[in-house]
Design an enzyme around this catalytic site. Structure first.
Site, PDB file in Angstrom:
ATOM      1  N   PRO A 141       0.848  -1.192   0.000  1.00 54.40           N
ATOM      2  CG  PRO A 141      -0.003  -1.069   2.176  1.00 54.40           C
ATOM      3  CD  PRO A 141       0.811  -1.926   1.273  1.00 54.40           C
ATOM      4  CG  MET A 142       3.694   2.436  -1.529  1.00 53.35           C
ATOM      5  SD  MET A 142       5.061   2.471  -2.704  1.00 53.35           S
ATOM      6  CE  MET A 142       4.425   1.405  -3.985  1.00 53.35           C
ATOM      7  CD  GLN A 199      -2.567   0.025   4.797  1.00 56.77           C
ATOM      8  OE1 GLN A 199      -2.328   1.164   4.402  1.00 56.77           O
ATOM      9  NE2 GLN A 199      -1.605  -0.805   5.166  1.00 56.77           N
ATOM     10  CB  CYS A 232       1.104   5.061   8.728  1.00 58.73           C
ATOM     11  SG  CYS A 232       1.444   6.726   8.131  1.00 58.73           S
ATOM     12  CE  LYS A 254       3.372  -2.186   4.487  1.00 58.32           C
ATOM     13  NZ  LYS A 254       3.544  -0.795   4.910  1.00 58.32           N
ATOM     14  CG  HIS A 265       8.680  -1.368   6.741  1.00 52.33           C
ATOM     15  ND1 HIS A 265       8.380  -0.038   6.567  1.00 52.33           N
ATOM     16  CD2 HIS A 265       9.964  -1.493   6.362  1.00 52.33           C
ATOM     17  CE1 HIS A 265       9.449   0.601   6.114  1.00 52.33           C
ATOM     18  NE2 HIS A 265      10.417  -0.255   5.981  1.00 52.33           N
ATOM     19  CG  ASN A 270       7.281  -3.743   3.326  1.00 55.81           C
ATOM     20  OD1 ASN A 270       7.143  -2.776   4.081  1.00 55.81           O
ATOM     21  ND2 ASN A 270       7.399  -3.589   2.021  1.00 55.81           N
ATOM     22  N   GLY A 271      10.317  -4.176   3.007  1.00 57.01           N
ATOM     23  CA  GLY A 271      11.377  -3.209   3.254  1.00 57.01           C
ATOM     24  C   GLY A 271      12.623  -3.537   2.473  1.00 57.01           C
ATOM     25  N   GLY A 276       7.327  -2.166  -2.313  1.00 53.79           N
ATOM     26  CA  GLY A 276       6.837  -0.795  -2.416  1.00 53.79           C
ATOM     27  C   GLY A 276       7.622   0.015  -3.421  1.00 53.79           C
TER      28      GLY A 276
HETATM   29  C1  LIG Z   1       5.061   7.054  -1.185  1.00 56.53           C
HETATM   30  C2  LIG Z   1       4.809   6.026  -0.116  1.00 56.53           C
HETATM   31  C3  LIG Z   1       3.541   5.913   0.421  1.00 56.53           C
HETATM   32  C4  LIG Z   1       3.267   4.942   1.395  1.00 56.53           C
HETATM   33  N1  LIG Z   1       1.998   4.803   1.866  1.00 56.53           N
HETATM   34  C5  LIG Z   1       1.695   3.741   2.677  1.00 56.53           C
HETATM   35  C6  LIG Z   1       0.353   3.446   3.024  1.00 56.53           C
HETATM   36  O1  LIG Z   1      -0.600   4.115   2.591  1.00 56.53           O
HETATM   37  N2  LIG Z   1       0.134   2.381   3.846  1.00 56.53           N
HETATM   38  C7  LIG Z   1       1.156   1.593   4.327  1.00 56.53           C
HETATM   39  O2  LIG Z   1       0.901   0.627   5.054  1.00 56.53           O
HETATM   40  N3  LIG Z   1       2.428   1.863   4.005  1.00 56.53           N
HETATM   41  C8  LIG Z   1       2.722   2.888   3.181  1.00 56.53           C
HETATM   42  N4  LIG Z   1       4.014   3.088   2.787  1.00 56.53           N
HETATM   43  C9  LIG Z   1       5.053   2.152   3.234  1.00 56.53           C
HETATM   44  C10 LIG Z   1       5.233   1.033   2.216  1.00 56.53           C
HETATM   45  O3  LIG Z   1       4.054   0.252   2.102  1.00 56.53           O
HETATM   46  C11 LIG Z   1       6.404   0.113   2.601  1.00 56.53           C
HETATM   47  O4  LIG Z   1       6.160  -0.421   3.878  1.00 56.53           O
HETATM   48  C12 LIG Z   1       7.738   0.851   2.648  1.00 56.53           C
HETATM   49  O5  LIG Z   1       7.888   1.709   1.528  1.00 56.53           O
HETATM   50  C13 LIG Z   1       8.912  -0.134   2.690  1.00 56.53           C
HETATM   51  O6  LIG Z   1       8.893  -1.000   1.570  1.00 56.53           O
HETATM   52  P1  LIG Z   1       9.826  -0.748   0.271  1.00 56.53           P
HETATM   53  O7  LIG Z   1      11.253  -0.671   0.763  1.00 56.53           O
HETATM   54  O8  LIG Z   1       9.573  -1.930  -0.611  1.00 56.53           O
HETATM   55  O9  LIG Z   1       9.394   0.544  -0.330  1.00 56.53           O
HETATM   56  C14 LIG Z   1       4.309   4.077   1.853  1.00 56.53           C
HETATM   57  C15 LIG Z   1       5.588   4.223   1.317  1.00 56.53           C
HETATM   58  C16 LIG Z   1       5.849   5.157   0.339  1.00 56.53           C
HETATM   59  C17 LIG Z   1       7.240   5.261  -0.241  1.00 56.53           C
END
Ligand SMILES: Cc1cc2nc3c(=O)[nH]c(=O)nc-3n(C[C@H](O)[C@H](O)[C@H](O)COP(=O)(O)O)c2cc1C
Length: 330
Positions: free
Chosen positions: A18-19, A72, A102, A141, A171, A204-205, A228
């Site tokens: 989710p982003m 979510q 978050c 999450k 994460h 995740n991460g 993400g």
């Molecule tokens: C632009 C952006 C928006 C995000 N929005 C959410 C969100 O709405 N809900 C959530 O659980 N995590 C959110 N995250 C966190 C990501 O889901 C993820 O946990 C985090 O980026 C680490 O994973 P990655 O290294 O693969 O990016 C967001 C991350 C980014 C970069």
């Protein structure tokens, strides 16, 4: 093979994270086409939903073609969360996901998102009531903990499982870390290695290369990877990882034609979904990555990110194809 409730997944599934402002229906559809096994919406405020705030409600839209999809939600008030669950159910998603990760101040200050990691009993209580309220599978999450002195994720995951969640995505950072440093997958592996855990544990991460995904699978033994940032402007990442799993070799980078075609479809779907103005505006953030690495590209990128009319953006795509059609991406 891992399952979320009755949803059957392939071995080591790849989930689109989710982003906020990124994981909207057009982007999710592109990721799904390119190999994502499960996609999640951006987080949706329970308080916004129950007040019928347009900004929250529009986020409930899903396309049939992106299933299985999880919606979510976030919040810390039991009543609001339960009402939000009722609203979310009407959109008929496959999964309801609770955001307990978050790190943003305005969210954690209300005890929502990662803020709830300071109150594990509340986290468990909210989850339990949400599970009871819905017929849909509920997933969570979250992060490792609030800070490095309070990492209790093994216990937390077990308690959430015991109140009925069907999968957990973790994460590998604490709230205090925000996005700094590297994700630590070790505690996530400890969750997976807890003999009492039987639901899928997704890592995740920092899964930003196919090699990293292999490492998460083989060295850390997790059940799948949630991806993400590596997918932003690069929906091909999912199939690149899958190809690497199968062959041990890297799939060729998408050609310029494929990139322009994806950018075009992305923009068109965004316009169809949220109208010309918002569609043009909100797709802008993806172009930099779609066309990353092309020298002397600024002029074209500027056209894409400053034009207010889709016709001008589409024309910029044509120009790019014409001028850089043979460019070899690394
Ligand atoms: C632009 C952006 C928006 C995000 N929005 C959410 C969100 O709405 N809900 C959530 O659980 N995590 C959110 N995250 C966190 C990501 O889901 C993820 O946990 C985090 O980026 C680490 O994973 P990655 O290294 O693969 O990016 C967001 C991350 C980014 C970069």
């Amino acid at each position: 093979m891992p399952k979320i409730g009755n949803i059957e997944l392939p071995e080591f599934p790849l989930l689109l994270a989710p982003m906020e402002d990124v994981s909207d229906p057009p982007f999710r559809a592109l990721c799904k086409e390119q190999g994502a096994d499960v996609v999640y919406t951006e987080f949706i405020s329970s308080e916004g939903l129950i007040r019928d705030a347009a900004k929250s409600v529009i986020k409930l839209d899903i396309y049939e073609k992106e299933r299985p999809v999880g919606i979510q939600i976030f919040g810390a008030e039991l009543d609001s969360m339960l009402q939000a669950v009722d609203i979310v159910e009407k959109s008929n998603p496959d999964i309801i996901d609770i955001n307990f990760g978050c790190p943003v101040k305005k969210v954690v200050s209300k005890n929502a998102g990662a803020g709830i990691l300071r109150d594990i009993p509340l986290m468990v209580k909210l989850t339990e009531e949400i599970v009871k309220r819905t017929h849909l599978p509920v997933t969570v999450k979250t992060r490792l903990g609030w800070d490095s002195d309070s990492i209790k994720i093994v216990e937390v995951a077990e308690r959430l499982q015991d109140v009925g969640i069907q999968a957990i995505a973790i994460h590998g950072r604490t709230r205090v870390q925000m996005y700094k440093g590297f994700a630590n997958w070790e505690p996530i592996a400890q969750v997976k290695n807890n003999p009492r855990m039987h639901i899928p544990v997704f890592g995740n991460g920092d899964v930003d290369t196919p090699e990293a995904a292999v490492k998460m699978r083989d060295e850390f033994g997790l059940d799948g990877a949630m991806i993400g940032r590596a997918s932003i402007g690069n929906p091909w990442f999912f199939n690149q990882v899958k190809h690497f799993f199968k062959t041990g070799t890297h799939l060729a980078s998408p050609t310029m034609e494929e990139r322009v075609s994806a950018a075009r479809r992305h923009l068109q779907m965004a316009i169809d979904w949220k109208g010309e103005k918002l569609g043009v505006f909100e797709t802008r953030r993806h172009y930099t990555n779609y066309f990353k690495g092309i020298p002397h590209f600024k002029e074209y990128r500027m056209k894409m990110v400053t034009s207010d009319e889709s016709a001008d953006v589409f024309a910029a795509f044509d120009e790019v194809l014409e001028k850089f059609g043979d460019f070899q991406f690394a």
